[in-house]
Design a protein around this motif. Structure first.
Motif, PDB file in Angstrom:
ATOM      1  N   ALA A  52       1.631  26.652 -40.767  1.00  0.00           N
ATOM      2  CA  ALA A  52       1.691  25.314 -40.236  1.00  0.00           C
ATOM      3  C   ALA A  52       2.713  24.599 -40.838  1.00  0.00           C
ATOM      4  CB  ALA A  52       0.405  24.500 -40.222  1.00  0.00           C
ATOM      5  N   SER A  53       2.874  24.590 -42.065  1.00  0.00           N
ATOM      6  CA  SER A  53       3.922  23.617 -42.966  1.00  0.00           C
ATOM      7  C   SER A  53       5.301  23.998 -42.414  1.00  0.00           C
ATOM      8  CB  SER A  53       3.591  23.661 -44.340  1.00  0.00           C
ATOM      9  OG  SER A  53       4.051  24.993 -44.969  1.00  0.00           O
ATOM     10  N   ARG A  54       5.515  25.194 -42.165  1.00  0.00           N
ATOM     11  CA  ARG A  54       6.817  25.676 -41.685  1.00  0.00           C
ATOM     12  C   ARG A  54       7.049  25.514 -40.179  1.00  0.00           C
ATOM     13  NH1 ARG A  54      10.731  27.127 -45.295  1.00  0.00           N
ATOM     14  NH2 ARG A  54      11.249  29.190 -44.181  1.00  0.00           N
ATOM     15  N   GLY A  55       6.218  24.755 -39.447  1.00  0.00           N
ATOM     16  CA  GLY A  55       6.387  24.337 -38.033  1.00  0.00           C
ATOM     17  C   GLY A  55       5.775  25.092 -36.951  1.00  0.00           C
ATOM     18  N   ALA A  56       4.925  25.877 -37.494  1.00  0.00           N
ATOM     19  CA  ALA A  56       3.842  26.696 -36.550  1.00  0.00           C
ATOM     20  C   ALA A  56       3.196  25.742 -35.665  1.00  0.00           C
ATOM     21  CB  ALA A  56       3.275  27.793 -37.038  1.00  0.00           C
ATOM     22  N   LYS A  57       2.948  25.628 -34.405  1.00  0.00           N
ATOM     23  CA  LYS A  57       2.121  24.995 -33.750  1.00  0.00           C
ATOM     24  C   LYS A  57       0.860  25.370 -33.290  1.00  0.00           C
ATOM     25  CE  LYS A  57       2.901  23.506 -29.441  1.00  0.00           C
ATOM     26  NZ  LYS A  57       3.576  22.951 -28.248  1.00  0.00           N
TER      27      LYS A  57
END
Length: 305
Positions: free
Chosen positions: A130-135
């Motif tokens: 999530a912190s790496r941009g996974a939605k």
């Protein structure tokens, strides 16, 4: 409670271009599906057969109001395949699904999702993605309900997706099992995996259904069927429910699961209607209950509470 997202996962099998085009056209025109996955997950050698059709397929699905997700390979094995993934990462205005941990970094600067081939087993892993941009994160097939509930309850994290129908991929290898079964080498496979629309059935020596083979991929013989537990998952916070495509009438299958998600029919009715499709499949939900994956707890008279 917000409306649950119904997802059609990527086609895992080597269907010919006419079958695939017809499949996606019908999904666009005849289903109440929210998200549709396209792209090759299993074998890079299959990609040229359908890549030329992808722009038209994407346009038609988006025109029909579907969110389109481009799924990528579950096993990236060489520089050529890495280059293909890099090209995909540069495609604008489309959500990409990462299925090999080695390529996740390529999608860090753009919206993307994590596929079920990546082992998201605990809160720390989910938080990292999530912190790496996974939605959105599609969870692995073998997780029990307790783990799904824990991951779904994390606030301000990625949306959680669970597969509720279809054969479960169990392993993927650099070797092509379909080719070896015909006495062929992988480099000269003749694409014999396409002879089996839902994978080649494998039985034990006493003729018990065991597994299914799909090129590089090993799948379960049984079909995941989790409708008994959909309400529990909705209450736990699961937002997306994936169907894995097979050669039966997926339009009807999608309609049945949409009705279950909307609480219009019950799971018993769904299975009764699936049986009327006259398609050979044995159901399983054992993983969800922390039991052997081939078990189907409903057949034991033990409904999920």
């Amino acid at each position: 409670m917000s409306r649950s997202r119904l997802v059609m996962g990527p086609v895992l099998f080597h269907w010919d271009e006419n079958r695939k085009n017809d499949f996606y056209n019908r999904i666009a025109d005849e289903t109440d599906i929210d998200t549709v996955h396209i792209g090759e997950v299993v074998c890079a050698k299959r990609m040229p057969f359908f890549d030329k059709y992808l722009p038209d397929v994407i346009e038609r699905l988006q025109r029909a109001g579907k969110e389109v997700v481009l799924s990528t390979l579950a096993l990236v094995m060489n520089d050529r395949e890495v280059s293909q993934i890099r090209e995909i990462a540069e495609m604008p205005d489309i959500l990409i699904e990462a299925n090999d941990i080695s390529v996740v970094r390529l999608f860090a600067d753009r919206p993307h999702m994590i596929g079920p081939y990546i082992n998201t087993y605990n809160e720390s892993t989910l938080a990292y993605f999530a912190s790496r941009g996974a939605k959105r994160v599609a969870l692995p097939w073998e997780l029990p309900m307790s783990s799904i509930k824990t991951l779904s309850n994390i606030q301000d994290s990625a949306e959680i997706e669970v597969q509720v129908f279809g054969r479960a991929p169990l392993a993927i290898s650099a070797r092509c099992y379909s080719a070896r079964a015909r006495g062929l080498h992988k480099d000269g496979c003749q694409y014999v995996c396409g002879d089996h629309l839902d994978g080649m059935d494998v039985e034990t020596l006493d003729d018990t259904p065991f597994l299914a083979v799909n090129g590089l991929q090993t799948l379960s013989s049984h079909y995941i069927e989790l409708s008994d537990n959909i309400i529990r998952m909705q209450k736990a916070g699961v937002g997306a429910f994936r169907l894995s495509p097979h050669s039966l009438d997926m339009i009807k299958v999608a309609d049945l699961y949409r009705q279950v998600l909307d609480h219009k029919i019950d799971p018993e009715n769904l299975r009764l209607c699936l049986g009327k499709l006259h398609f050979p499949m044995a159901f399983a939900d054992g993983f969800l209950h922390g039991a052997p994956g081939t078990e189907f707890r409903h057949t034991l008279g033990r409904r999920a509470e």
